[in-house]
Design a protein around this motif. Structure first.
Motif, mmCIF file in Angstrom:
data_model
loop_
_atom_site.group_PDB
_atom_site.id
_atom_site.type_symbol
_atom_site.label_atom_id
_atom_site.label_comp_id
_atom_site.label_asym_id
_atom_site.label_seq_id
_atom_site.Cartn_x
_atom_site.Cartn_y
_atom_site.Cartn_z
ATOM 1 N N VAL A 122 7.688 -8.055 7.220
ATOM 2 C CA VAL A 122 6.674 -7.644 6.203
ATOM 3 C C VAL A 122 6.690 -6.308 6.144
ATOM 4 O O VAL A 122 6.524 -5.382 7.133
ATOM 5 C CB VAL A 122 5.329 -8.050 6.389
ATOM 6 N N PRO A 123 7.214 -5.554 4.819
ATOM 7 C CA PRO A 123 7.619 -4.229 4.996
ATOM 8 C C PRO A 123 6.295 -3.134 5.014
ATOM 9 O O PRO A 123 6.316 -2.244 5.422
ATOM 10 C CB PRO A 123 8.018 -3.925 3.453
ATOM 11 N N TYR A 124 5.020 -3.707 4.486
ATOM 12 C CA TYR A 124 3.991 -2.802 4.552
ATOM 13 C C TYR A 124 2.795 -3.689 5.035
ATOM 14 O O TYR A 124 2.690 -4.801 4.933
ATOM 15 C CB TYR A 124 3.687 -2.266 3.150
ATOM 16 N N LEU A 173 3.559 -1.031 -4.397
ATOM 17 C CA LEU A 173 2.472 0.007 -3.858
ATOM 18 C C LEU A 173 1.830 0.441 -5.148
ATOM 19 O O LEU A 173 2.235 0.753 -6.008
ATOM 20 C CB LEU A 173 3.001 1.220 -3.154
ATOM 21 N N GLU A 174 0.260 0.106 -5.025
ATOM 22 C CA GLU A 174 -0.543 0.117 -6.394
ATOM 23 C C GLU A 174 -1.281 1.531 -6.273
ATOM 24 O O GLU A 174 -1.492 1.784 -7.512
ATOM 25 C CB GLU A 174 -1.629 -0.950 -6.076
ATOM 26 N N TYR A 175 -1.233 2.112 -5.035
ATOM 27 C CA TYR A 175 -2.136 3.366 -5.359
ATOM 28 C C TYR A 175 -1.286 4.561 -4.935
ATOM 29 O O TYR A 175 -0.876 5.018 -3.605
ATOM 30 C CB TYR A 175 -3.367 3.370 -4.709
ATOM 31 N N CYS A 176 -0.772 5.403 -5.944
ATOM 32 C CA CYS A 176 0.023 6.530 -5.999
ATOM 33 C C CYS A 176 -0.645 7.925 -6.068
ATOM 34 O O CYS A 176 -1.444 7.833 -7.230
ATOM 35 C CB CYS A 176 1.379 6.388 -6.406
ATOM 36 N N PHE A 177 -0.255 9.127 -5.808
ATOM 37 C CA PHE A 177 -0.838 10.155 -6.324
ATOM 38 C C PHE A 177 0.362 11.535 -6.061
ATOM 39 O O PHE A 177 1.432 11.163 -5.442
ATOM 40 C CB PHE A 177 -2.162 10.756 -5.706
ATOM 41 N N LYS A 188 4.060 6.726 1.677
ATOM 42 C CA LYS A 188 5.487 6.764 1.323
ATOM 43 C C LYS A 188 5.862 7.624 0.303
ATOM 44 O O LYS A 188 5.337 7.572 -0.724
ATOM 45 C CB LYS A 188 5.778 5.345 1.127
ATOM 46 N N GLN A 189 6.869 8.669 0.784
ATOM 47 C CA GLN A 189 7.320 9.442 -0.263
ATOM 48 C C GLN A 189 8.197 8.705 -1.375
ATOM 49 O O GLN A 189 9.356 8.156 -0.755
ATOM 50 C CB GLN A 189 7.993 10.488 0.277
ATOM 51 N N VAL A 190 7.770 8.466 -2.550
ATOM 52 C CA VAL A 190 8.552 7.697 -3.519
ATOM 53 C C VAL A 190 9.330 8.502 -4.299
ATOM 54 O O VAL A 190 10.523 7.894 -5.102
ATOM 55 C CB VAL A 190 7.882 6.823 -4.438
ATOM 56 N N ASP A 191 9.146 9.743 -4.653
ATOM 57 C CA ASP A 191 10.063 10.686 -5.207
ATOM 58 C C ASP A 191 9.514 12.153 -4.738
ATOM 59 O O ASP A 191 8.619 12.215 -3.818
ATOM 60 C CB ASP A 191 10.110 10.418 -6.812
ATOM 61 N N ALA A 192 10.104 13.098 -5.245
ATOM 62 C CA ALA A 192 10.030 14.715 -4.863
ATOM 63 C C ALA A 192 8.754 15.085 -4.739
ATOM 64 O O ALA A 192 8.153 15.637 -3.912
ATOM 65 C CB ALA A 192 10.701 15.389 -5.634
ATOM 66 N N ASP A 193 7.831 14.337 -5.699
ATOM 67 C CA ASP A 193 6.295 14.981 -5.867
ATOM 68 C C ASP A 193 5.354 13.714 -5.960
ATOM 69 O O ASP A 193 4.288 14.081 -6.489
ATOM 70 C CB ASP A 193 6.279 15.853 -6.984
ATOM 71 N N ALA A 194 5.762 12.650 -5.619
ATOM 72 C CA ALA A 194 4.778 11.456 -5.689
ATOM 73 C C ALA A 194 4.817 10.587 -4.353
ATOM 74 O O ALA A 194 5.859 10.377 -3.552
ATOM 75 C CB ALA A 194 4.874 10.557 -6.817
ATOM 76 N N SER A 195 3.536 10.257 -3.941
ATOM 77 C CA SER A 195 3.437 9.401 -2.486
ATOM 78 C C SER A 195 2.534 8.368 -2.887
ATOM 79 O O SER A 195 1.725 8.720 -3.675
ATOM 80 C CB SER A 195 2.807 10.243 -1.282
ATOM 81 N N CYS A 196 3.010 7.229 -2.365
ATOM 82 C CA CYS A 196 2.144 6.099 -2.381
ATOM 83 C C CYS A 196 1.266 5.640 -1.097
ATOM 84 O O CYS A 196 2.271 5.616 -0.100
ATOM 85 C CB CYS A 196 2.738 4.939 -3.026
ATOM 86 N N LEU A 197 0.256 5.037 -1.135
ATOM 87 C CA LEU A 197 -0.416 4.435 0.027
ATOM 88 C C LEU A 197 0.297 3.170 0.612
ATOM 89 O O LEU A 197 0.598 2.329 -0.358
ATOM 90 C CB LEU A 197 -1.919 4.258 -0.171
ATOM 91 N N ALA A 198 0.921 3.229 1.726
ATOM 92 C CA ALA A 198 1.798 2.012 2.135
ATOM 93 C C ALA A 198 1.037 1.082 2.622
ATOM 94 O O ALA A 198 1.244 0.424 3.641
ATOM 95 C CB ALA A 198 3.046 2.646 2.838
ATOM 96 N N ILE A 199 -0.126 0.450 2.004
ATOM 97 C CA ILE A 199 -0.866 -0.588 2.383
ATOM 98 C C ILE A 199 -1.070 -1.656 1.120
ATOM 99 O O ILE A 199 -1.501 -0.840 -0.118
ATOM 100 C CB ILE A 199 -2.207 -0.083 2.722
#
Length: 382
Positions: A245-247, A278-282, A317-328
């Motif tokens: 399971v990845p996350y 991943l649903e919650y990113c900032f 989890k860093q998904v691109d240069a300026d965005a991260s997502c909660l890995a849960i």
């Protein structure tokens, strides 16, 4: 033995033969090892104890089958399962050769150990769907007596193995069968076996995997408000570790409470677009450590009062240069287990599965010590 993170699936594989291009998916739940093969190696016969064991683990996903007869000999049938797709196949049980390197903990020795006639089920190529491209099968690391650990115990390997999953597909992780030391250098003489905390493994009579006693989740050292026994094995299916399971997955009722509190804790972060699943990113860059002090501390509260801290690098989890997502992720209402601790949260920490003492050793993030799971020296030395 080396472990590899597949860049496409983020799943981890292990080398078990002299051919490094032949990889096996690491699975903490599988009842036995299987690989894709076009013809039967050495058959397993019906009256052998390994056949009786394998048939105890017949998958309910497959239709029932009896053993078969060929040339007046009874051949053992079993049902290997693909842990990603859930598909299974009726196949002949067989035997094969497994190879590992000996180490004193610091680098590989030229001494290779070859285990002949080990139980490795023969599966069709159709069962490889959704596995890493280089995978030819599945390596069982469960508590089954047909798992890798038990296949190796014969030669005085103690009843424990330690797993260190690399967070990068560019670096090899490592698995040790037996006792430490486990040197991951640099820093010089850093022995990862010396930094382990221990918690009991919980027996689950209906599963072969590994369960731990979690009593709560805290955000910035404040427990989220959930009912007692939310994580209990006999009530809610318990808390399981998984390499397929990845996350980390939370049942919906736990996820909703957790997310409500987590959003309050990151209120100052600008939201980003979600990246499935991943649903919650900032908008932040965890790799640059910007605003890292503002990222809330997340802990699993363990039954003995200890904590399993989820390091920032395992949380976001860093998904691109300026965005991260909660890995849960939200597992839904009908999941089998209250919590499944996924692979992303297991990377770059040392995990020791001690079956003799029924306990799990775990470290905090190796990055806290200036090391990583990719730091083992795989150079072969005399």
């Amino acid at each position: 033995t080396s472990l590899h993170k597949d860049p496409s699936t983020s799943l981890h594989t292990i080398t078990l033969t002299l051919n490094p291009s032949e990889q096996y998916l690491v699975d903490l739940d599988a009842p036995f090892i299987w690989n894709q093969c076009d013809s039967l190696h050495l058959p397993v016969f019906c009256d052998e104890s390994d056949c009786l064991t394998a048939r105890r683990y017949m998958s309910p996903l497959c239709p029932e089958t009896n053993n078969t007869h060929s040339s007046d000999q009874c051949l053992c049938y079993d049902t290997p399962v693909n842990p990603i797709t859930g598909s299974c196949a009726l196949t002949n049980a067989s035997r094969n050769v497994l190879t590992v390197y000996w180490t004193a903990g610091r680098s590989l020795s030229t001494y290779r150990i070859q285990y002949f006639n080990r139980f490795v089920s023969c599966a069709p190529s159709s069962l490889l769907q959704s596995l890493p491209a280089q995978a030819i099968g599945v390596a069982s690391l469960s508590q089954s007596t047909l798992s890798l650990l038990y296949q190796f115990i014969i030669d005085d390997v103690t009843q424990k193995f330690s797993l260190c999953l690399s967070s990068s597909s560019d670096d090899q992780g490592v698995i040790f069968f037996g006792d430490g030391p486990y040197y991951l250098e640099p820093p010089a003489n850093f022995d990862a076996s010396s930094i382990l905390s221990y918690i009991p493994l919980i027996k689950n009579p209906s599963a072969l995997g590994y369960f731990i006693n979690v009593t709560g989740i805290s955000i910035n050292q404040k427990a989220i408000s959930i009912p007692p026994n939310t994580f209990a094995l006999d009530v809610s299916g318990g808390v399981k570790l998984s390499t397929t399971v990845p996350y980390t997955t939370l049942r919906s009722d736990i996820y909703s409470v957790f997310m409500s509190e987590f959003k309050k804790a990151v209120d100052g972060f600008p939201r980003g677009k979600k990246v499935s699943p991943l649903e919650y990113c900032f908008k932040t860059n965890v790799t640059r450590q910007t605003k890292v002090g503002s990222i809330p501390r997340i802990d699993l509260v363990l039954g003995d009062g200890a904590y399993w801290n989820i390091h920032n690098s395992n949380l976001l989890k860093q998904v691109d240069a300026d965005a991260s997502c909660l890995a849960i992720v939200n597992g839904g209402n009908t999941v089998e287990h209250a919590v499944v601790i996924g692979t992303y949260q297991l990377e770059n920490i040392m995990l020791q599965f001690d079956l003799a003492q029924s306990r799990l050793g775990f470290s905090s993030s190796l990055s806290s010590f200036g090391s990583s799971c990719g730091n083992f020296d795989f150079t072969v030395r005399p």
